[in-house]
Design a protein around this motif. Sequence first.
Motif, PDB file in Angstrom:
ATOM      1  N   PHE B 103      12.084 -14.025 -36.863  1.00 22.52           N
ATOM      2  CA  PHE B 103      12.684 -14.849 -35.829  1.00 22.52           C
ATOM      3  C   PHE B 103      12.174 -16.224 -36.205  1.00 22.52           C
ATOM      4  CE2 PHE B 103      12.845 -16.415 -31.593  1.00 22.52           C
ATOM      5  CZ  PHE B 103      14.535 -16.542 -31.376  1.00 22.52           C
ATOM      6  N   GLY B 104      10.941 -16.169 -36.210  1.00 18.99           N
ATOM      7  CA  GLY B 104      10.050 -17.434 -36.527  1.00 18.99           C
ATOM      8  C   GLY B 104      10.669 -18.085 -37.838  1.00 18.99           C
ATOM      9  N   MET B 105      10.604 -17.119 -38.966  1.00 13.54           N
ATOM     10  CA  MET B 105      11.233 -17.652 -40.252  1.00 13.54           C
ATOM     11  C   MET B 105      12.523 -18.306 -40.055  1.00 13.54           C
ATOM     12  SD  MET B 105       8.431 -16.866 -41.799  1.00 13.54           S
ATOM     13  CE  MET B 105       8.922 -17.659 -43.357  1.00 13.54           C
ATOM     14  N   LEU B 108      12.332 -21.596 -38.866  1.00 15.68           N
ATOM     15  CA  LEU B 108      11.712 -22.594 -39.842  1.00 15.68           C
ATOM     16  C   LEU B 108      12.641 -22.735 -40.916  1.00 15.68           C
ATOM     17  CD1 LEU B 108       9.229 -23.752 -41.256  1.00 15.68           C
ATOM     18  CD2 LEU B 108       8.552 -21.534 -42.303  1.00 15.68           C
TER      19      LEU B 108
END
Lengths: 327, 290
Positions: B103-105, B108
Amino acid sequence: MEYVDNSQKRNLIWIALLVIVATVIPFAISSFWLRIVTGVLMWIGLAQSWNILAGYMGYVSFGHGAFFGLGAYVTAIAMSLGVHFIISALIAGVFTAAFAAIIGYPTLRLQGAYFAIATWAFAEAIRQIVLVLPFTGGAYGMRLPPMLNENFFYYMMLLTIIGTVAIAYYLMHKAKFGLKVKAIREEEIAANVLGLDVTRIKISVFALSAFFPGILGGIYAYWITYIHPDSVLAPVIADQMVVMTMLGGLGTIAGPIIGAVVLFMGNRLLWVFWGDTSFYLVLVGLAVALVILFLPSGLVSLVPRLGKKDKPKVDDQPNSSVTEHTK
Amino acid sequence: MDLFFQTLVNGLLIGGIYIAVAAGFTLCFGVLHVIDFAVGEWVMLGAFAVFWLNFFTGVDPLIFLPLIMVLFMIVGYYFQPLLQRVITNQQSNALLMALAFTFGMSILFRGSALTLFGFNQRSLTTFLSGKNFEILGISIPALRFGATVFAVLVTLLFMFLLYKTKLGLAVRAAAERQDVAGLMGIDSSNIARIVYAIYLGLTAMSGTFLGSIFSVHPDMGLRYTLFAFFVVVAGGLGSIQGAILAGIMLGLINSFVAVYVGGQYIFLILFTVLYLILLVAPKGILGKGW
């Protein structure tokens, strides 16, 4: 009261001091900073609500922003019908909680990734419904009667946030209910076998975690006075709830608070220096990835006293449990 | 009636590309047990990679397909250990962490693309763009046709790999029980890397097609993440046959909703269908998922 040891006494003193400081803040800082502090408070509440669901029950929702947006819209609609603001905001909270219970009944049967996807799709669907419904103003959004009293909103937020944090703390760390919720997180089937009414607990936690975002959405709507689907129902709201909690530390009371303060302040500082920039997303993404890679228990684990409260036990068998959970 | 068949053909022709995304995605889930939230962003990165290659060399985007696939397979091969590190992180909520990590990727990647390339839409022009041919009074866009045929062929190739070769056997064994496969002498961490590489290759390839059929912009990923989820969940997580069927279904739903109901309702309808499937047949439409 039962026996209170010294550290608890010290904690109480700290909390009392914090409350006093929080009460006098509006008189000490400029209205610019007051708005930022109000925003920080709001995000503390949102992150904490998400934490109740994900941190304590282990159900990751990627669509929790929907409840915030729903709260904003319900408040706006109620106020356009002439209902007083405070009552509207309460209606919004009750509405989102009831809505979560109804949506949760089928959705909470799903676990892990399925649940995350379902909530995410649900939030997208809500955004689309709001765009096409006749009484929500579609993409143009809704206007609320303006009220230019920053202090009022500050205190409203403060009150809600104290309520959120206190209820989260009491339910998850003091009451028996918290143990049941954590039992579901650790091993749902075992919890069920031990005689817990898993469905009911899950639905109540889901409803509780939707209640506060509903109220906060209502306050936010009245504060900003203009809402539209891309502001209150944007995916970035849910994203930030997740990121703040992960950053601060999942399943702790202090975690979401720290995460919200750090991330929101970072966001505003970036905004002050560079304006509205998508570079913020880069930082948010990087922060999540780095925290998960190198500091999986979040920033709170840097301060042992805050983080020790509810750290999930380290598994002694590294891989086997991973494969089992997904089946 | 003409419109009906035209819509049907359009739906089938886009479904093939969704199959390619879904096949890789579902295999990735089967072996790594991780839902990659960044799938749409990989589609977007694939599309942008082709766009810039085309921009600087002027060569037709479709020529770059093999290059893009190899490039992203290499990226996947070297990116996977990072993900593996999160999965095997000795914590009880490792899966949740992995979910949040991808999710963070995705945030990003999207943020980086927005920052570097801006919000505007770009289009990719291939030698097939804008050409049509007609069969029985139904006009078939050459690009969609070529893309679907190619995507289906690649997917078939990859199914062959999975079901008829020794590597495929190892992959399926690792998907079944990673620890037991390890005891049988299968280097499961290497298998996981290969699977992730294949998945990224397929996804980036689909990105090239989707970018040239529709448009290339940093926000395009979100849509395809949702589509990938739809296909994989509707087909049953981990079931490739189910994913293929669901990919065609998604293409059809998409094109019929766009023609008969209105494009703005697409997520609403997809969500409702997904919800019903999850409730009635949580193991997918073929009942073969987990």
